[in-house]
Design a protein around this motif. Structure first.
Motif, PDB file in Angstrom:
ATOM      1  N   ILE A 474       0.871  -1.173   0.000  1.00  0.00           N
ATOM      2  CA  ILE A 474       0.000   0.000   0.000  1.00  0.00           C
ATOM      3  C   ILE A 474       0.914   1.231   0.000  1.00  0.00           C
ATOM      4  O   ILE A 474       1.793   1.353   0.847  1.00  0.00           O
ATOM      5  N   LEU A 475       0.680   2.103  -0.963  1.00  0.00           N
ATOM      6  CA  LEU A 475       1.459   3.337  -1.004  1.00  0.00           C
ATOM      7  C   LEU A 475       0.522   4.493  -0.703  1.00  0.00           C
ATOM      8  O   LEU A 475      -0.510   4.657  -1.350  1.00  0.00           O
ATOM      9  N   HIS A 492      -1.335  -0.934  -4.100  1.00  0.00           N
ATOM     10  CA  HIS A 492      -2.577  -0.191  -3.946  1.00  0.00           C
ATOM     11  C   HIS A 492      -2.197   1.249  -3.597  1.00  0.00           C
ATOM     12  O   HIS A 492      -1.518   1.491  -2.610  1.00  0.00           O
ATOM     13  N   LEU A 493      -2.621   2.172  -4.434  1.00  0.00           N
ATOM     14  CA  LEU A 493      -2.282   3.575  -4.202  1.00  0.00           C
ATOM     15  C   LEU A 493      -3.405   4.239  -3.418  1.00  0.00           C
ATOM     16  O   LEU A 493      -4.563   4.146  -3.791  1.00  0.00           O
ATOM     17  N   VAL A 494      -3.050   4.881  -2.350  1.00  0.00           N
ATOM     18  CA  VAL A 494      -4.051   5.541  -1.517  1.00  0.00           C
ATOM     19  C   VAL A 494      -3.697   7.027  -1.427  1.00  0.00           C
ATOM     20  O   VAL A 494      -2.641   7.394  -0.909  1.00  0.00           O
ATOM     21  N   THR A 495      -4.576   7.823  -1.974  1.00  0.00           N
ATOM     22  CA  THR A 495      -4.351   9.268  -1.965  1.00  0.00           C
ATOM     23  C   THR A 495      -5.035   9.880  -0.748  1.00  0.00           C
ATOM     24  O   THR A 495      -6.210   9.621  -0.495  1.00  0.00           O
ATOM     25  N   SER A 505       4.272  13.314  -1.865  1.00  0.00           N
ATOM     26  CA  SER A 505       3.480  12.653  -2.905  1.00  0.00           C
ATOM     27  C   SER A 505       3.372  11.153  -2.622  1.00  0.00           C
ATOM     28  O   SER A 505       2.295  10.581  -2.688  1.00  0.00           O
ATOM     29  N   THR A 506       4.494  10.543  -2.338  1.00  0.00           N
ATOM     30  CA  THR A 506       4.467   9.154  -1.874  1.00  0.00           C
ATOM     31  C   THR A 506       5.127   9.160  -0.503  1.00  0.00           C
ATOM     32  O   THR A 506       6.340   9.244  -0.387  1.00  0.00           O
ATOM     33  N   HIS A 507       4.306   9.100   0.513  1.00  0.00           N
ATOM     34  CA  HIS A 507       4.811   9.390   1.858  1.00  0.00           C
ATOM     35  C   HIS A 507       5.274   8.134   2.589  1.00  0.00           C
ATOM     36  O   HIS A 507       6.399   8.055   3.059  1.00  0.00           O
TER      37      HIS A 507
END
Lengths: 571, 273
Positions: A474-475, A492-495, A505-507
């Motif tokens: 999970i990013l 899985h990208l989670v904004t 941006s990608t923490h």
């Protein structure tokens, strides 16, 4: 099925307060010296999760045998009892009908391992000398044996079946009443949980209350085995349904607390002002003391000894949530006040629990330390020390900032965190929560049975209302991007929202752990600009080092800044 | 559904040394591809054309977020299978050692999600970059011997372009092993511009030069032309191909590329600022 198979673990242990950490799980029990404190949380997670002998041993040795001065690993699974000892002053005695085996951990440069069939009693003693700072707590404590089924406590000696001293009957009796009273309460609350397992609680509880608790308890349940020897009965009792365990654990746990309470009361007065000191501190004693003292003040309604201890615990937990990173001053404040109550009740209990395990050490330790109550951060947000309880909830509350639908989230969130029952006694409060509670509790009793079918090792409850299962990488970030993955492992990208652009941006990345982290989630700061703060149950805030993965324990809270927090729960 | 408008342009040049242009490219929104038929291989132009054909089919059939990664990987595997078949045909026709190959770098916009993103895939040493706010960041990681040396710390990244083995590719389409592509995602809203190029571009131009050119030309077609022209002007030792795609409509909140022409570029090594 799992419950049945693990019956061997159903037998209760007794322990004496001391410097070592003891993680009593459904399949194995692990003892670690105080110097291994950093490892304890991870080991507990593993043990409580139902890990077996080999898995736990792998984890213990993950960082190298040379870095582990001593430890004890006991398998209470089916089959022969396996005991593995390492370290000077570590000794064990295994009795079976046919034999008595004494093991000394200093007998080998690596470790000593024995496997014995038909063990009727098992005793492990730990030399107090080994402890670093240790022994104050232990020394002061009377040689009282507390009972535990599963949980994380600090010990100087453990016995299974519970140690019964011939003359000791009296003290036990004295305590018993308290335990009994407690037991009643738990029974009611616990009913929902018990349903899953079976109805056995009442009987068990009553048994516990009895003066010669352990032996007696086992006896009814057990059959022929018990008859053979009263002492042995507990071990044999393993056959008993797992259900009994939770109840027992609670009752037993509570009793120690009760005892401590008197001391704490006096302490509480003194402590009250002190709270501000190190909330973050992991010290075991702190939490309890705080809890014991505060509970009375805040929790009067409950009145039950059990409940009382619980409430206090929350205070430590709150710190994390409330705790404000330098950069996100604005958002946090609103959160604390807003959400506190609704989520608070359930959350607070849960949050508190997590912290407790670590702190939950024996009463003795508790009394000594009471700083835990208020963290500085807390203080800032919270109106006053008294407000601590309110604050505690906030951790979960984070939703407010997101503004989406905190209320909606809250119900489900149930912070499985409650799972932190490790300490045993505390777990009770969570029961209030309908859905989540059962799962968590079951986890305590028998890890396997409760586990969901999915591959997820954890669930992330993000303060903006998103919930994400950790079944892959999970990013999480303001505008996350994934680097160099394959088509079968797409992250899985989670904004998450970041009005102030405090979140990179990608923490952070959260993914299922491997190797020693197997079965748990691990978090890694991806080189964020403003950093990530992690608060694990019972521990103080920790700045993540970029690129270094850290194992997450249920109840952990990840703070990304900009008012966005992520609570880690069981899936 | 989020609507994303794309503007794009492409340019290719045989260079000053080679006689054939074995590069190929595709610009069919939302699919963009550059393939570099491998020099030294037989009929590299055929191999690279397979890439274009398979991705054209993918563009035609469409793709969704749920299966985008698998779809792209499947397209690349289909290319490899066609190359295998082509090799077999040629070998059967009397060339027992016939073996062709190609690189591929593809950028596919996945728009059926709340936050549209580029799904980037690569096999070989053709590259994808993202360019926004004057900053050029390499998205893909070359599958090349030199890159492996850099990763291993054997050589410095700055020395890589001049390394004598810079043409050796460690993963590509063609050959006995069907390699998995590396995949990347790039948020569409932050990637004002995507550049796909063959090594004839990045092998001839410094990172900062590419950034400067992209910053100077807001029109993507012009930018692609200028990048390729610069690569040829710098020596043109290989076929040079560039595809430039701008996301418009999602970039309004971000400073417009043309407004920020400071060439404050830096190479990203893995950290996400």
């Amino acid at each position: 099925m799992s419950a049945m198979s693990s019956t061997g673990a159903a037998g209760a242990w007794s322990y004496r307060v001391g410097p070592w950490f003891a993680a009593f799980g459904p399949r194995v029990t692990v003892l670690l010296p105080e110097s291994q404190r950093d490892q304890v949380v991870g080991v507990w997670s593993l043990v409580d999760g139902g890990a077996g002998f080999d898995d736990v041993l792998d984890a213990l040795l993950a960082s190298g045998l040379s870095r582990l001065p001593g430890f004890v690993l006991v398998s209470t699974d089916e089959g022969p009892t396996r005991v593995l000892l390492r370290g000077a002053g570590v000794s064990a005695i295994l009795k079976s009908d046919a034999d008595e085996v004494a093991i000394d951990g200093s007998a080998s440069g690596t470790w000593v391992e024995r496997s014995v069939d038909g063990v009727t009693s098992l005793s492990v003693a730990l030399a107090a000398d080994d402890a670093d700072e240790s022994s104050e707590a232990g020394a002061e404590q009377p040689a009282t044996d507390f009972t535990v089924v599963t949980g994380l406590v600090r010990v100087s000696r453990i016995d299974r079946p519970p140690y019964v001293e011939p003359a000791a009957a009296e003290p036990a009796a004295a305590e018993e009443p308290a335990a009994a009273a407690v037991a009643d309460v738990p029974a009611d609350e616990g009913t929902p949980e018990s349903l899953d397992l079976s109805a056995g609680l009442p009987a068990d509880l009553s048994a516990d209350a009895e003066p010669t608790p352990l032996a007696d308890d086992a006896a009814p349940a057990e059959l022929a085995d018990v008859a053979e020897s009263a002492e042995a009965s507990p071990v044999l009792a393993g056959d008993e349904p797992a259900i009994d365990e939770p109840a027992v654990a609670v009752a037993e746990e509570s009793s120690p607390l009760d005892e401590a309470a008197p001391f704490e009361d006096s302490m509480a007065v003194d402590n009250a002002p002190a709270p501000l000191d190190e909330p973050a501190l992991m010290d075991e004693p702190g939490p309890f003391a705080a809890a014991s003292a505060e509970p009375e003040l805040e929790m009067p309604t409950d009145g039950d000894p059990l409940t009382d201890p619980m409430p206090p615990a929350p205070t430590p937990a709150p710190a994390p949530t409330d705790w404000v990173t330098p950069w996100d001053s604005p958002p946090p404040a609103p959160e604390a006040p807003g959400v506190p109550e609704a989520p608070g009740s359930s959350e607070s209990s849960e949050s508190s629990e997590p912290s407790e395990p670590a702190m939950a050490d024996e009463p003795g330790g508790l009394t000594e330390e009471m700083p835990a109550p208020g963290a500085d951060p807390m203080v800032d947000n919270a109106p006053a020390p008294a407000g601590e309880t309110e604050v505690a909830p906030s951790p979960y509350a984070p939703p407010p900032p997101a503004g989406d639908a905190p209320g909606v989230d809250l119900p489900p969130p149930p912070l499985p965190v409650g799972s932190w029952e490790p300490v045993g006694g505390p777990p009770l409060p969570p029961p209030a929560e309908s859905p989540a509670a059962p799962a968590a509790d079951s986890g305590m009793v028998d890890a396997p049975s409760a586990a969901p079918a999915s591959d997820a090792v954890a669930k992330l409850m993000i303060s903006d209302g998103q919930q994400v299962l950790v079944d892959r990488v999970i990013l999480i970030g303001r505008a996350p991007e994934a680097r160099r993955f394959t088509s079968t492992e797409q992250p899985h990208l989670v904004t998450v929202p970041s009005r102030l652009h405090e979140i990179s941006s990608t923490h952070v990345e959260v993914r299922p752990g491997t190797g020693a982290d197997q079965g748990a989630a691990v978090v890694t700061d991806m080189g964020s600009t403003n950093g990530t703060v992690l608060v694990q149950p019972g521990l103080g805030p920790e700045d993540l080092k970029p690129g270094i993965a850290v194992q997450l324990v249920p109840g952990a809270i990840i703070n990304l800044g900009d008012g966005v927090t992520i609570q880690v729960t069981r899936p | 559904m989020t609507r994303v408008d794309l503007e794009y342009g492409a340019a290719t040049h045989v260079g000053l040394v080679r006689t054939d242009n074995e590069d190929a490219h595709l610009t069919v929104p939302p699919v963009f591809v550059v393939a570099d038929g491998m020099g030294g291989h037989d009929a590299g132009d055929v191999a690279s054309s397979f890439v274009v054909e398979e991705f054209a089919r993918l563009a035609d059939e469409g793709l969704d977020a749920a299966s985008a990664a698998r779809t792209v990987a499947a397209a690349l595997d289909a290319v490899h299978t066609r190359i295998d078949e082509f090799d077999a045909e040629q070998q059967a026709a009397g060339d027992p050692f016939f073996s062709t190959g190609t690189t591929a770098v593809a950028a596919v916009l996945v728009a059926d999600v709340d936050a549209p993103y580029w799904l980037v895939a690569n096999l070989g040493d053709s590259r994808a970059y993202r360019f926004a706010a004057g900053e050029l960041v390499q998205v893909t990681v070359d599958h090349s011997l030199v890159q492996e040396l850099v990763d291993a710390g054997t050589i410095e990244a700055d020395d890589a372009p001049d390394h004598p083995d810079s043409h050796i590719v460690t993963r590509a389409l063609g050959g006995p092993v069907h390699h998995e592509p590396d995949l990347f995602t790039v948020p569409a809203e932050e990637s004002g511009r995507i550049l796909l190029c063959s090594d004839g571009v990045n092998g001839m131009l410094a990172h900062d030069d590419i950034a400067r050119i992209l910053g100077e030309h807001p029109d993507p077609a012009t930018a692609a032309d200028e990048v390729v022209a610069a690569a040829v002007a710098a020596g043109g030792r290989d076929n040079a191909t560039a595809v430039v795609v701008d996301v418009v409509g999602l970039t309004r909140e971000e400073p417009h590329v043309a407004d920020v022409q400071r060439s404050a570029t830096k190479q990203e090594t893995g950290a996400h600022p």
